[in-house]
Design a protein around this motif. Structure first.
Motif, PDB file in Angstrom:
ATOM      1  N   TYR A  10       0.847  -1.190   0.000  1.00  0.00           N
ATOM      2  CA  TYR A  10       0.000   0.000   0.000  1.00  0.00           C
ATOM      3  C   TYR A  10       0.884   1.242   0.000  1.00  0.00           C
ATOM      4  CZ  TYR A  10      -3.927  -3.022   0.957  1.00  0.00           C
ATOM      5  OH  TYR A  10      -4.876  -4.006   0.866  1.00  0.00           O
ATOM      6  N   TYR A  11       0.374   2.311  -0.594  1.00  0.00           N
ATOM      7  CA  TYR A  11       1.088   3.573  -0.651  1.00  0.00           C
ATOM      8  C   TYR A  11       0.312   4.618   0.132  1.00  0.00           C
ATOM      9  CZ  TYR A  11       4.147   1.722  -4.212  1.00  0.00           C
ATOM     10  OH  TYR A  11       5.084   0.976  -4.863  1.00  0.00           O
ATOM     11  N   GLY A  12       1.050   5.419   0.873  1.00  0.00           N
ATOM     12  CA  GLY A  12       0.436   6.495   1.630  1.00  0.00           C
ATOM     13  C   GLY A  12       1.037   7.826   1.243  1.00  0.00           C
ATOM     14  N   SER A  13       0.185   8.834   1.179  1.00  0.00           N
ATOM     15  CA  SER A  13       0.663  10.173   0.839  1.00  0.00           C
ATOM     16  C   SER A  13       1.228  10.871   2.072  1.00  0.00           C
ATOM     17  CB  SER A  13      -0.475  10.997   0.239  1.00  0.00           C
ATOM     18  OG  SER A  13      -1.592  11.030   1.104  1.00  0.00           O
ATOM     19  N   VAL A  14       2.063  11.868   1.812  1.00  0.00           N
ATOM     20  CA  VAL A  14       2.692  12.654   2.875  1.00  0.00           C
ATOM     21  C   VAL A  14       2.433  14.123   2.568  1.00  0.00           C
ATOM     22  CG1 VAL A  14       4.849  13.295   3.986  1.00  0.00           C
ATOM     23  CG2 VAL A  14       4.510  10.942   3.192  1.00  0.00           C
ATOM     24  N   GLY A  25      -1.941  12.366   5.741  1.00  0.00           N
ATOM     25  CA  GLY A  25      -1.984  11.647   4.476  1.00  0.00           C
ATOM     26  C   GLY A  25      -3.123  10.667   4.459  1.00  0.00           C
ATOM     27  N   LYS A  26      -3.193   9.899   3.401  1.00  0.00           N
ATOM     28  CA  LYS A  26      -4.199   8.850   3.275  1.00  0.00           C
ATOM     29  C   LYS A  26      -3.624   7.704   2.470  1.00  0.00           C
ATOM     30  CE  LYS A  26      -6.575  10.539  -0.842  1.00  0.00           C
ATOM     31  NZ  LYS A  26      -7.355   9.624  -1.637  1.00  0.00           N
ATOM     32  N   ILE A  27      -4.233   6.544   2.617  1.00  0.00           N
ATOM     33  CA  ILE A  27      -3.833   5.406   1.795  1.00  0.00           C
ATOM     34  C   ILE A  27      -4.307   5.711   0.378  1.00  0.00           C
ATOM     35  CG2 ILE A  27      -4.022   2.933   1.389  1.00  0.00           C
ATOM     36  CD1 ILE A  27      -4.624   2.607   4.396  1.00  0.00           C
ATOM     37  N   GLU A  28      -3.384   5.706  -0.548  1.00  0.00           N
ATOM     38  CA  GLU A  28      -3.669   6.078  -1.934  1.00  0.00           C
ATOM     39  C   GLU A  28      -3.951   4.845  -2.799  1.00  0.00           C
ATOM     40  OE1 GLU A  28      -3.979   9.146  -2.999  1.00  0.00           O
ATOM     41  OE2 GLU A  28      -3.115  10.228  -1.310  1.00  0.00           O
ATOM     42  N   PHE A  29      -4.575   5.100  -3.923  1.00  0.00           N
ATOM     43  CA  PHE A  29      -4.787   4.106  -4.981  1.00  0.00           C
ATOM     44  C   PHE A  29      -5.771   3.003  -4.613  1.00  0.00           C
ATOM     45  CE2 PHE A  29      -0.271   5.565  -5.281  1.00  0.00           C
ATOM     46  CZ  PHE A  29      -0.483   6.505  -6.280  1.00  0.00           C
ATOM     47  N   ILE A  30      -6.626   3.245  -3.608  1.00  0.00           N
ATOM     48  CA  ILE A  30      -7.750   2.364  -3.303  1.00  0.00           C
ATOM     49  C   ILE A  30      -8.969   3.260  -3.119  1.00  0.00           C
ATOM     50  CG2 ILE A  30      -6.343   0.533  -2.277  1.00  0.00           C
ATOM     51  CD1 ILE A  30      -7.281   1.495   0.493  1.00  0.00           C
ATOM     52  N   ARG A  31     -10.159   2.689  -3.250  1.00  0.00           N
ATOM     53  CA  ARG A  31     -11.380   3.486  -3.111  1.00  0.00           C
ATOM     54  C   ARG A  31     -11.715   3.784  -1.658  1.00  0.00           C
ATOM     55  NH1 ARG A  31     -13.994  -0.258  -7.415  1.00  0.00           N
ATOM     56  NH2 ARG A  31     -13.762  -1.576  -5.621  1.00  0.00           N
ATOM     57  N   ALA A  32     -11.360   2.896  -0.760  1.00  0.00           N
ATOM     58  CA  ALA A  32     -11.647   3.107   0.663  1.00  0.00           C
ATOM     59  C   ALA A  32     -10.907   4.343   1.155  1.00  0.00           C
ATOM     60  CB  ALA A  32     -11.228   1.887   1.465  1.00  0.00           C
ATOM     61  N   GLN A  61     -12.558  -8.477   9.458  1.00  0.00           N
ATOM     62  CA  GLN A  61     -13.679  -8.543  10.407  1.00  0.00           C
ATOM     63  C   GLN A  61     -15.014  -8.487   9.684  1.00  0.00           C
ATOM     64  OE1 GLN A  61     -13.143  -5.328  13.158  1.00  0.00           O
ATOM     65  NE2 GLN A  61     -11.320  -6.238  14.101  1.00  0.00           N
ATOM     66  N   GLN A  62     -15.077  -7.720   8.606  1.00  0.00           N
ATOM     67  CA  GLN A  62     -16.312  -7.578   7.838  1.00  0.00           C
ATOM     68  C   GLN A  62     -16.427  -8.620   6.730  1.00  0.00           C
ATOM     69  OE1 GLN A  62     -16.265  -3.465   6.558  1.00  0.00           O
ATOM     70  NE2 GLN A  62     -16.944  -2.745   8.555  1.00  0.00           N
ATOM     71  N   ASP A  63     -15.486  -9.550   6.699  1.00  0.00           N
ATOM     72  CA  ASP A  63     -15.443 -10.608   5.695  1.00  0.00           C
ATOM     73  C   ASP A  63     -15.460 -10.036   4.268  1.00  0.00           C
ATOM     74  OD1 ASP A  63     -15.121 -13.278   5.064  1.00  0.00           O
ATOM     75  OD2 ASP A  63     -17.285 -13.633   4.875  1.00  0.00           O
ATOM     76  N   VAL A  64     -14.650  -8.984   4.079  1.00  0.00           N
ATOM     77  CA  VAL A  64     -14.500  -8.312   2.791  1.00  0.00           C
ATOM     78  C   VAL A  64     -13.037  -8.404   2.399  1.00  0.00           C
ATOM     79  CG1 VAL A  64     -14.633  -6.080   1.619  1.00  0.00           C
ATOM     80  CG2 VAL A  64     -16.368  -6.699   3.295  1.00  0.00           C
ATOM     81  N   LYS A  65     -12.787  -8.682   1.150  1.00  0.00           N
ATOM     82  CA  LYS A  65     -11.404  -8.755   0.677  1.00  0.00           C
ATOM     83  C   LYS A  65     -10.826  -7.340   0.593  1.00  0.00           C
ATOM     84  CE  LYS A  65      -8.578 -10.836  -2.868  1.00  0.00           C
ATOM     85  NZ  LYS A  65      -8.528 -11.655  -4.062  1.00  0.00           N
ATOM     86  N   PRO A  66      -9.673  -7.090   1.229  1.00  0.00           N
ATOM     87  CA  PRO A  66      -9.063  -5.751   1.145  1.00  0.00           C
ATOM     88  C   PRO A  66      -8.704  -5.409  -0.301  1.00  0.00           C
ATOM     89  CG  PRO A  66      -7.978  -7.076   2.829  1.00  0.00           C
ATOM     90  CD  PRO A  66      -8.890  -7.997   2.071  1.00  0.00           C
ATOM     91  N   GLU A  67      -8.977  -4.185  -0.671  1.00  0.00           N
ATOM     92  CA  GLU A  67      -8.598  -3.723  -2.003  1.00  0.00           C
ATOM     93  C   GLU A  67      -7.089  -3.706  -2.135  1.00  0.00           C
ATOM     94  OE1 GLU A  67     -10.210  -0.198  -4.276  1.00  0.00           O
ATOM     95  OE2 GLU A  67     -11.162   0.020  -2.313  1.00  0.00           O
ATOM     96  N   LYS A  68      -6.619  -4.068  -3.274  1.00  0.00           N
ATOM     97  CA  LYS A  68      -5.199  -3.969  -3.579  1.00  0.00           C
ATOM     98  C   LYS A  68      -5.012  -2.876  -4.621  1.00  0.00           C
ATOM     99  CE  LYS A  68      -3.443  -7.283  -1.122  1.00  0.00           C
ATOM    100  NZ  LYS A  68      -2.512  -6.997  -0.062  1.00  0.00           N
ATOM    101  N   PRO A  69      -4.058  -2.010  -4.414  1.00  0.00           N
ATOM    102  CA  PRO A  69      -3.781  -1.018  -5.457  1.00  0.00           C
ATOM    103  C   PRO A  69      -3.139  -1.697  -6.663  1.00  0.00           C
ATOM    104  CG  PRO A  69      -2.221  -0.801  -3.642  1.00  0.00           C
ATOM    105  CD  PRO A  69      -3.202  -1.860  -3.251  1.00  0.00           C
ATOM    106  N   PHE A  70      -3.313  -1.120  -7.804  1.00  0.00           N
ATOM    107  CA  PHE A  70      -2.635  -1.575  -9.017  1.00  0.00           C
ATOM    108  C   PHE A  70      -2.962  -3.022  -9.352  1.00  0.00           C
ATOM    109  CE2 PHE A  70       0.316   1.263  -6.604  1.00  0.00           C
ATOM    110  CZ  PHE A  70      -0.034   2.422  -7.262  1.00  0.00           C
ATOM    111  N   LYS A  71      -4.210  -3.269  -9.668  1.00  0.00           N
ATOM    112  CA  LYS A  71      -4.668  -4.618  -9.993  1.00  0.00           C
ATOM    113  C   LYS A  71      -4.148  -5.119 -11.345  1.00  0.00           C
ATOM    114  CE  LYS A  71      -8.843  -3.480  -7.511  1.00  0.00           C
ATOM    115  NZ  LYS A  71      -8.628  -2.041  -7.493  1.00  0.00           N
TER     116      LYS A  71
END
Length: 110
Positions: A10-14, A25-32, A61-71
């Motif tokens: 994962y990539y995070g902005s600064v 910052g925020k976690i970049e390149f995912i919709r969440a 916990q929510q039984d959801v697959k985490p998004e991966k950036p750059f699919k």
């Protein structure tokens, strides 16, 4: 990459807010939306890693697959004329449009 941190793919902005004197910052390149902040650069790094871990844990916990950036897939709107030119250029090289675009972008980003 300047102004980015990486952790567990994962990539995070600064960013720095000079008025508030905080880094954020925020976690970049995912919709969440997962953001973080801190008062020092070192603590921002830690906050980013915690945000990634929290995001992954919440998904589990929510039984959801985490998004991966750059699919590896990308939807690009070209316009009819550019689409036609790319299709013709790819056909002349006996390759798919997808391969032609990937090869062209690979060369442009070396």
């Amino acid at each position: 990459m300047k102004d980015f941190m990486q952790y567990k793919s994962y990539y995070g902005s600064v960013h720095f807010d000079a008025e508030e004197l905080i880094f954020h910052g925020k976690i970049e390149f995912i919709r969440a939306h997962a953001s973080y902040e801190a008062t020092t650069a070192r603590s921002l790094r830690k906050a980013f890693e915690e945000a990634v871990d929290d995001y992954i844990n919440l998904c589990h916990q929510q039984d959801v697959k985490p998004e991966k950036p750059f699919k590896g897939s990308l939807n690009v709107r070209l316009g009819p004329d550019l689409h036609k030119r790319i299709a013709i250029a790819a056909a002349h090289k006996h390759i798919s449009i997808n391969k032609y675009i990937a090869d062209t972008l690979d060369k442009a980003t070396d």
